[in-house]
Each structure stands twice: as structure tokens, then as C-alpha cells.
Design an enzyme around this catalytic site. Structure first.
Site, mmCIF file in Angstrom:
data_model
loop_
_atom_site.group_PDB
_atom_site.id
_atom_site.type_symbol
_atom_site.label_atom_id
_atom_site.label_comp_id
_atom_site.label_asym_id
_atom_site.label_seq_id
_atom_site.Cartn_x
_atom_site.Cartn_y
_atom_site.Cartn_z
ATOM 1 N N LYS A 1 45.534 -60.119 45.560
ATOM 2 C CA LYS A 1 44.279 -59.985 46.318
ATOM 3 C C LYS A 1 44.467 -59.535 47.769
ATOM 4 C CE LYS A 1 41.402 -63.268 43.768
ATOM 5 N NZ LYS A 1 40.527 -64.435 43.860
ATOM 6 N N ASN B 1 38.803 -58.929 45.707
ATOM 7 C CA ASN B 1 38.848 -59.272 44.276
ATOM 8 C C ASN B 1 38.131 -58.242 43.411
ATOM 9 O OD1 ASN B 1 36.179 -60.185 44.966
ATOM 10 N ND2 ASN B 1 36.175 -61.329 43.043
ATOM 11 N N ASP C 1 34.018 -63.311 45.513
ATOM 12 C CA ASP C 1 34.275 -64.746 45.328
ATOM 13 C C ASP C 1 33.360 -65.588 46.226
ATOM 14 O OD1 ASP C 1 36.248 -64.575 43.377
ATOM 15 O OD2 ASP C 1 37.874 -64.425 44.837
ATOM 16 N N ALA D 1 43.899 -74.989 51.008
ATOM 17 C CA ALA D 1 43.644 -73.986 52.047
ATOM 18 C C ALA D 1 44.145 -72.605 51.637
ATOM 19 C CB ALA D 1 44.307 -74.432 53.349
ATOM 20 N N ALA E 1 41.252 -69.254 47.512
ATOM 21 C CA ALA E 1 39.977 -69.749 46.988
ATOM 22 C C ALA E 1 39.265 -70.589 48.044
ATOM 23 C CB ALA E 1 40.212 -70.571 45.724
ATOM 24 N N LYS F 1 49.151 -74.140 57.166
ATOM 25 C CA LYS F 1 48.360 -73.196 56.360
ATOM 26 C C LYS F 1 46.863 -73.494 56.500
ATOM 27 C CE LYS F 1 48.476 -71.142 51.824
ATOM 28 N NZ LYS F 1 48.881 -71.433 50.459
ATOM 29 N N TYR G 1 38.433 -74.439 35.924
ATOM 30 C CA TYR G 1 37.561 -74.564 34.735
ATOM 31 C C TYR G 1 38.383 -74.547 33.457
ATOM 32 C CZ TYR G 1 38.150 -69.555 35.226
ATOM 33 O OH TYR G 1 38.711 -68.311 35.393
ATOM 34 N N GLY H 1 34.563 -75.048 38.049
ATOM 35 C CA GLY H 1 34.500 -73.735 38.708
ATOM 36 C C GLY H 1 33.981 -72.611 37.837
HETATM 37 P P1 NDP Z 1 46.613 -70.467 46.350
HETATM 38 O O1 NDP Z 1 47.967 -70.371 45.733
HETATM 39 O O2 NDP Z 1 46.180 -69.452 47.348
HETATM 40 O O3 NDP Z 1 46.450 -71.926 47.027
HETATM 41 C C1 NDP Z 1 46.889 -73.080 46.354
HETATM 42 C C2 NDP Z 1 46.453 -74.336 47.109
HETATM 43 O O4 NDP Z 1 46.835 -75.474 46.328
HETATM 44 C C3 NDP Z 1 47.121 -74.490 48.463
HETATM 45 O O5 NDP Z 1 46.237 -75.143 49.344
HETATM 46 C C4 NDP Z 1 48.318 -75.391 48.139
HETATM 47 O O6 NDP Z 1 48.775 -76.157 49.238
HETATM 48 C C5 NDP Z 1 47.686 -76.309 47.122
HETATM 49 N N1 NDP Z 1 48.701 -76.944 46.271
HETATM 50 C C6 NDP Z 1 49.436 -76.332 45.304
HETATM 51 N N2 NDP Z 1 50.279 -77.229 44.751
HETATM 52 C C7 NDP Z 1 50.077 -78.414 45.386
HETATM 53 C C8 NDP Z 1 50.647 -79.719 45.270
HETATM 54 N N3 NDP Z 1 51.609 -79.971 44.379
HETATM 55 N N4 NDP Z 1 50.188 -80.702 46.078
HETATM 56 C C9 NDP Z 1 49.200 -80.453 46.971
HETATM 57 N N5 NDP Z 1 48.627 -79.227 47.139
HETATM 58 C C10 NDP Z 1 49.065 -78.227 46.353
HETATM 59 O O7 NDP Z 1 45.615 -70.510 45.106
HETATM 60 P P2 NDP Z 1 44.051 -70.130 45.085
HETATM 61 O O8 NDP Z 1 43.451 -70.553 46.352
HETATM 62 O O9 NDP Z 1 43.894 -68.735 44.641
HETATM 63 O O10 NDP Z 1 43.518 -71.061 43.877
HETATM 64 C C11 NDP Z 1 43.330 -72.459 44.048
HETATM 65 C C12 NDP Z 1 42.613 -73.030 42.828
HETATM 66 O O11 NDP Z 1 41.317 -72.460 42.694
HETATM 67 C C13 NDP Z 1 43.350 -72.744 41.510
HETATM 68 O O12 NDP Z 1 43.279 -73.881 40.713
HETATM 69 C C14 NDP Z 1 42.531 -71.621 40.882
HETATM 70 O O13 NDP Z 1 42.592 -71.671 39.480
HETATM 71 C C15 NDP Z 1 41.127 -71.947 41.387
HETATM 72 N N6 NDP Z 1 40.264 -70.748 41.483
HETATM 73 C C16 NDP Z 1 39.085 -70.751 40.798
HETATM 74 C C17 NDP Z 1 38.240 -69.659 40.872
HETATM 75 C C18 NDP Z 1 36.955 -69.668 40.104
HETATM 76 O O14 NDP Z 1 36.327 -68.610 39.951
HETATM 77 N N7 NDP Z 1 36.500 -70.805 39.624
HETATM 78 C C19 NDP Z 1 38.556 -68.478 41.696
HETATM 79 C C20 NDP Z 1 39.827 -68.590 42.377
HETATM 80 C C21 NDP Z 1 40.640 -69.695 42.252
HETATM 81 P P3 NDP Z 1 49.940 -75.612 50.224
HETATM 82 O O15 NDP Z 1 49.281 -74.710 51.212
HETATM 83 O O16 NDP Z 1 50.491 -76.843 50.823
HETATM 84 O O17 NDP Z 1 50.946 -74.892 49.354
#
Ligand code: NDP
Length: 284
Positions: A71, A92, A107, A132, A135, A160, A227, A248
Site C-alpha cells: 500500500k 488501496n 479504507d 498504529a 489500518a 510507531k 473478520y 471488520g
Molecule cells: P500493520 O502491520 O500495518 O499493523 C499491525 C499492528 O498490529 C501494529 O500496530 C502492531 O504493533 C500490532 N501488533 C502486531 N503484532 C502484535 C503483538 N504481538 N502484540 C501487540 N501488537 C501487535 O497491519 P494493518 O494495520 O494493515 O492491519 C491491522 C489489522 O487490521 C489486521 O488484523 C488486518 O487484518 C485488519 N484490517 C482489516 C481491514 C478491513 O477491511 N476490515 C482493512 C485493513 C486491515 P507494532 O507497531 O508494535 O508492531
């Protein structure tokens, strides 16, 4: 479906693509509208994105959805990036207008429309956003647009979260930032009327919860952007506590709705999209 020399091609690029409901959503809309168009998954590995975008021009592909991990990178291969996509640095949707490739972000609107559909009262509300990443950025933009009273942003990695908050206007836009480990997290989350999980915690069955479920109470709205699974452990905990629980799926469908509009200039039949995505979830 009748594929011939005039069939318009659309698709989704991401890696790994795995199971995606997007083809079901868009193909259902094309079919219902009697359009000669098809939407296909196109897995593109990291390192292959530039060539894939050149392929869009060469092959006359009409439009693409772009998903993880492309993206952000995709913007530099496009002719233009418009509106909120430029602001967030995340595309997106690509629209091919006679060879000119334009990047958009649906989005933000997708999340906003899904909140409206669910009847959520965002105006003036104090909202906790967990996570953060990309999404979370779209969600926060939509919350600000909908007039949220304040946004409490929590993330595992504080730097972040700070970066995300800064990109969206920081404290001036009503965003407060904390790490999950902050001592005040529990009190703040308890005081929020809306809690949104935008971390990827919950995608896997053995993931820990993104927050202490004992904090959830009746009257709160808990949204998990995930979802698949349809009901995460966080949403189960929300239901048990008597809170309203929403996944979602609405965001997915409404971002697709807006993408379809950008590609074709017509609003797709929402009910056909919604139902097709649900059926695909049962089959997938
Ligand atoms: P990113 O990879 O950009 O961000 C992931 C986030 O999850 C970060 O804040 C990360 O924290 C956190 N995270 C990951 N692993 C852990 C952990 N073990 N403990 C605590 N925090 C954690 O992903 P996206 O933002 O693209 O997606 C996030 C979610 O949203 C996903 O589940 C995705 O499926 C969902 N989504 C749903 C959509 C919809 O249409 N319904 C659209 C887009 C996404 P850190 O910064 O510390 O790594």
C-alpha cells in the site's frame, strides 16, 4: 460470466494473498449490473511491484485493489495519488484512466460508512484505538472526520504510535498516544465509549487479546477490524460483557463499494456485494 475480447479486467495485488473475499464482492456486483468485467486475485511478491504496475498499463487492466505489503510502496509507481491517499501515504485502489494510473484510498471512507451503517455514535465520543499500523491510520482519519471527541491511541511500539499520531495532526487533532505498557491504559480504556482493535492480534486462534477483557462493560461498542475469524476472542469477550460487538466485515465491503464507484462511475448493489462476501466466507 462470458469472457471475450471486451471483458474489462480488475484485480487485487498483495502478498501473500491467501484467501480474499474481494473477488466475490466485485464479481457479484459486475454480474448483478450485467457488466462485461471480471475481478481476479493477482499475487505479487515483494520486489515485483514496479513490474506489476507496468503490467497494468501494458495490459490495460482497468483497476486494482492494493493490499499488504504494497500500500505504501505502490504510490511511487503511479502517475498521481489523490486526496486522503496522499495524506496518509497509503493507496488501496488504483484507477486506470486511459493509461494514467491514479492512486486512491477507500479504507477511510469504508470504515466511516461501516460506522454509519452500524449506527455508532462517533460524534463527541472518546475512542480507544489499539494498534498504529496502516489500518489504524485509516480508522483514525475517519474518526476525526466523523467528529470524535478524542482518540486514545495505544500501541506496543510507542514510537510507531507517535509517528501515526503526528501524521494525522497529533494532539491538535485530539490524539493522545501511549504504549500498551503505560500504567494509565486500563483507566483510559474503561472511560472510552468505543474501543477499536486495529492490531493484528486475533488473526490467529492462539493470539493473546489486545487488551484486558475485564475492562469491557455494557454500553461500550467494541469493533475488531478482523473478520476472519468472524468473531475474535475480543468480540466474544465484548458480547459476554454485554457490550455491542462488531467485526471488520463492514469496512471491507464499504471500501470495495467505494473502489467500484471510482472504477466504473456507478454505485454497485451493496446487498449483492454484502451477501456474496458472506457466502465466500462460508466457502473459504
Ligand atoms: P500493520 O502491520 O500495518 O499493523 C499491525 C499492528 O498490529 C501494529 O500496530 C502492531 O504493533 C500490532 N501488533 C502486531 N503484532 C502484535 C503483538 N504481538 N502484540 C501487540 N501488537 C501487535 O497491519 P494493518 O494495520 O494493515 O492491519 C491491522 C489489522 O487490521 C489486521 O488484523 C488486518 O487484518 C485488519 N484490517 C482489516 C481491514 C478491513 O477491511 N476490515 C482493512 C485493513 C486491515 P507494532 O507497531 O508494535 O508492531
Amino acid at each position: 460470466m462470458n469472457i471475450d475480447g471486451r471483458t474489462e479486467i480488475y484485480g487485487i495485488v498483495g502478498w501473500p494473498l491467501g484467501h480474499t473475499r474481494s473477488p466475490a464482492l466485485h464479481n457479484a456486483a459486475f454480474e448483478r449490473m450485467g457488466m462485461n468485467a471480471v475481478y481476479v486475485p493477482m499475487p505479487v511478491a515483494p520486489g515485483g511491484l514496479r513490474a506489476a504496475v507496468e503490467g497494468v498499463r501494458a495490459l490495460g487492466i482497468k483497476g486494482l485493489n492494493v493490499t499488504v505489503p504494497h500500500k505504501v510502496e505502490v504510490a511511487k509507481y503511479l502517475d498521481r495519488v489523490e486526496g486522503v491517499a496522499a495524506e496518509l501515504g497509503a493507496v488501496n485502489v488504483i484507477v486506470n484512466r486511459d493509461g494514467e494510473l491514479v492512486g486512491h484510498n477507500t479504507d477511510v471512507e469504508g470504515f466511516g460508512l461501516s460506522m454509519e451503517k452500524s449506527g455508532a455514535k462517533v460524534e463527541g465520543a472518546e475512542v480507544a484505538v489499539l494498534g498504529a499500523g496502516g489500518a489504524a491510520r485509516s480508522v483514525i482519519r475517519a474518526l476525526i472526520d466523523a467528529g470524535a471527541g478524542g482518540i486514545q491511541l495505544f500501541n506496543r511500539t510507542l514510537s510507531k504510535a507517535e509517528e501515526t499520531a503526528d501524521a494525522l495532526g497529533g494532539a491538535d487533532a485530539g490524539i493522545d498516544v501511549r504504549a500498551f505498557s503505560d500504567a494509565k491504559v486500563d483507566t483510559i480504556i474503561s472511560d472510552c465509549s468505543i474501543i477499536i482493535n486495529a492490531t493484528s492480534l486475533g488473526l490467529k486462534a492462539d493470539d493473546e487479546l489486545p487488551m484486558n477483557p475485564a475492562l469491557i462493560r455494557r454500553g461500550q461498542l467494541v469493533i475488531d477490524l478482523i473478520y476472519e475469524p468472524w468473531k475474535t476472542r475480543l468480540l466474544e469477550a465484548a458480547e459476554t460483557a454485554g457490550a455491542t460487538a462488531t467485526n471488520g466485515y463492514g469496512m471491507l465491503v464499504f471500501q470495495a463499494f467505494e473502489a467500484f464507484r471510482l472504477w466504473t462511475g456507478s454505485a454497485p448493489p451493496l446487498d449483492a456485494m454484502w451477501e456474496a462476501g458472506l457466502r465466500e466466507g462460508l466457502n473459504g
